[in-house]
Design a protein around this motif. Structure first.
Motif, short mmCIF file in Angstrom:
data_model
loop_
_atom_site.label_atom_id
_atom_site.label_comp_id
_atom_site.label_asym_id
_atom_site.label_seq_id
_atom_site.Cartn_x
_atom_site.Cartn_y
_atom_site.Cartn_z
N ARG A 93 8.56 26.39 71.22
CA ARG A 93 8.97 24.93 71.59
C ARG A 93 8.07 24.04 70.57
O ARG A 93 8.59 23.02 70.16
N SER A 94 6.75 24.33 70.38
CA SER A 94 5.92 23.43 69.62
C SER A 94 6.31 23.48 68.08
O SER A 94 5.90 22.72 67.32
N GLY A 95 6.77 24.54 67.92
CA GLY A 95 7.26 24.91 66.33
C GLY A 95 8.87 24.48 66.16
O GLY A 95 9.42 25.08 65.04
N GLN A 96 9.28 23.76 67.24
CA GLN A 96 10.70 23.28 66.82
C GLN A 96 11.66 24.15 66.98
O GLN A 96 12.73 24.09 66.12
N VAL A 97 11.65 25.06 67.79
CA VAL A 97 12.60 26.00 68.13
C VAL A 97 13.53 25.75 69.45
O VAL A 97 12.67 25.40 70.31
N LEU A 98 14.69 25.84 69.42
CA LEU A 98 15.56 25.30 70.63
C LEU A 98 16.05 26.70 71.25
O LEU A 98 16.56 27.39 70.79
N GLU A 99 15.36 26.79 72.44
CA GLU A 99 16.03 28.03 73.31
C GLU A 99 17.39 28.26 73.50
O GLU A 99 18.08 27.63 74.12
N THR A 100 17.94 29.37 73.09
CA THR A 100 19.20 29.67 73.35
C THR A 100 19.40 30.90 73.79
O THR A 100 18.81 31.99 73.60
N VAL A 101 20.22 30.94 74.93
CA VAL A 101 20.57 32.15 75.66
C VAL A 101 21.89 33.09 75.37
O VAL A 101 23.00 32.44 75.25
N ARG A 102 21.66 34.12 74.78
CA ARG A 102 22.71 34.86 74.22
C ARG A 102 23.65 35.30 75.23
O ARG A 102 23.35 35.70 76.23
N GLY A 103 25.00 34.93 74.92
CA GLY A 103 26.08 35.04 75.88
C GLY A 103 26.34 34.12 76.65
O GLY A 103 27.59 34.17 77.36
N ASN A 104 25.64 32.87 76.62
CA ASN A 104 26.10 31.78 77.23
C ASN A 104 26.87 30.76 76.53
O ASN A 104 27.34 29.76 77.09
N GLY A 105 27.44 31.28 75.42
CA GLY A 105 28.45 30.53 74.59
C GLY A 105 27.97 29.32 73.95
O GLY A 105 26.90 29.03 73.83
N ILE A 106 28.91 28.40 73.42
CA ILE A 106 28.59 27.46 72.64
C ILE A 106 28.26 26.21 73.55
O ILE A 106 27.89 25.04 72.93
N TYR A 107 28.69 26.09 74.78
CA TYR A 107 28.38 24.83 75.61
C TYR A 107 27.11 25.11 76.19
O TYR A 107 26.92 25.55 77.59
N GLN A 108 25.86 25.09 75.76
CA GLN A 108 24.64 25.16 76.39
C GLN A 108 23.57 24.19 75.79
O GLN A 108 23.80 23.55 74.64
N PRO A 109 22.45 23.94 76.53
CA PRO A 109 21.64 22.93 75.81
C PRO A 109 20.97 22.84 74.47
O PRO A 109 20.88 22.02 73.66
N SER A 110 20.94 24.22 73.97
CA SER A 110 20.14 24.24 72.66
C SER A 110 21.29 23.70 71.39
O SER A 110 20.81 22.97 70.54
N VAL A 111 22.52 23.97 71.67
CA VAL A 111 23.61 23.47 70.86
C VAL A 111 23.66 21.95 71.07
O VAL A 111 23.89 21.21 70.12
N ASP A 112 23.69 21.39 72.40
CA ASP A 112 23.71 20.02 72.39
C ASP A 112 22.61 19.34 71.74
O ASP A 112 22.78 18.28 71.06
N ALA A 113 21.41 19.91 71.78
CA ALA A 113 20.32 19.31 71.25
C ALA A 113 20.46 19.43 69.73
O ALA A 113 20.01 18.44 69.00
N ALA A 114 20.95 20.42 69.02
CA ALA A 114 21.12 20.76 67.43
C ALA A 114 22.13 19.58 67.09
O ALA A 114 21.80 18.83 66.02
N ILE A 115 23.17 19.21 67.90
CA ILE A 115 23.73 17.94 67.74
C ILE A 115 23.22 16.50 67.70
O ILE A 115 23.15 15.90 66.62
N GLU A 116 22.19 16.72 68.89
CA GLU A 116 21.63 15.25 68.89
C GLU A 116 20.49 15.13 67.81
O GLU A 116 20.41 14.06 67.04
N LYS A 117 19.97 16.10 67.36
CA LYS A 117 18.87 16.31 66.28
C LYS A 117 19.57 15.88 64.70
O LYS A 117 18.95 15.04 64.18
#
Length: 251
Positions: A93-117
């Motif tokens: 997290r300190s290295g700017q990696v967004l935690e992504t859960v495989r199998g949880n599809g495209i509607y998950q917080p990491s993808v939301d965060a990528a759009i926001e970034k």
């Protein structure tokens, strides 16, 4: 981030200069984009051939980009690999990696965060295959080696971002020899020195086709599918231009 990212990137630059030789092509494409990233955002996309692709590939960038918070990349990382314990979680997290859960599809917080970034003028990098695929596992069609399909997360990102950022395809070669998959413990954690690596930054994509798609009456699902296909083909085409139709030529 102020400590982890510069330290890791400087370590990668030192490592590249110490035990590997590296060819870098098209560096000006990404450095020009990074100079304006706060105004435009930046999305980069690459093939994923080893566990060292990120952060090792970024060691080819000029040092000044490691030391600026707005030119340090954000990326998505697998929860079951990078976030398996509190120490790893804090580090990544300190290295700017967004935690992504495989199998949880495209509607998950990491993808939301990528759009926001991207909306906030940051650099986001995606390995759209979603996992390491070494070149000897690629399929061939009519004498042409095909890059594995991309996951639809990139399609969602480019559908929902407020304004399309510059999109730069990247082709990596040789990293699969530096860190081959399938080796037994402890060798799977040890890079093989003496490898020749190549990092090629392609020209930014022409955004007109993507902009036309976003302005069309296509459904969100249709947009994701088409946009994902376009960016996949751009990365694959760069690979063929660098490494030939079978993706085997060493630059």
């Amino acid at each position: 981030m102020l400590v982890v990212t510069p330290t890791v990137q400087l370590t990668c630059k030192l490592a590249l200069n110490s035990f590997a030789s590296v060819s870098v092509n098209g560096l000006s494409h990404i450095t020009s984009a990074l100079e304006n990233v706060q105004q435009t955002g930046l999305l980069t996309l690459a093939n994923h051939i080893s566990t060292l692709d990120d952060p090792m590939a970024w060691g080819v960038l000029p040092t000044k980009y490691f030391l600026r918070s707005h030119t340090a990349r954000w990326t998505l990382g697998a929860s079951d690999i990078m976030f398996t314990n509190p120490l790893f979680s804090t580090f990544f997290r300190s290295g700017q990696v967004l935690e992504t859960v495989r199998g949880n599809g495209i509607y998950q917080p990491s993808v939301d965060a990528a759009i926001e970034k991207l909306n906030r003028g940051n650099w986001v990098h995606l390995f759209c295959e979603g996992k390491v695929n070494q070149p000897d596992t690629y399929l061939q069609e009519n004498g042409l080696t095909r890059l594995p399909r991309f996951k639809w997360g990139v399609g969602r990102v480019l559908t929902e971002v407020s304004k399309l950022p510059p999109i730069i395809p990247i082709w990596l070669s040789g990293f699969e020899r530096l860190m081959p998959e399938g080796r037994p413990f402890p060798y799977k954690y040890l890079p093989r020195p003496g490898q020749h690596l190549s990092v090629t930054f392609g020209e930014p994509l022409d955004l007109r086709e993507l902009e036309a798609l976003r302005a069309s009456d296509a459904t969100p699902e249709q947009l994701r599918i088409r946009i994902t296909s376009i960016v996949h083909d751009a990365v694959e085409a760069l690979g063929h231009s660098v490494s030939g139709p079978l993706l085997t030529r060493t630059p």
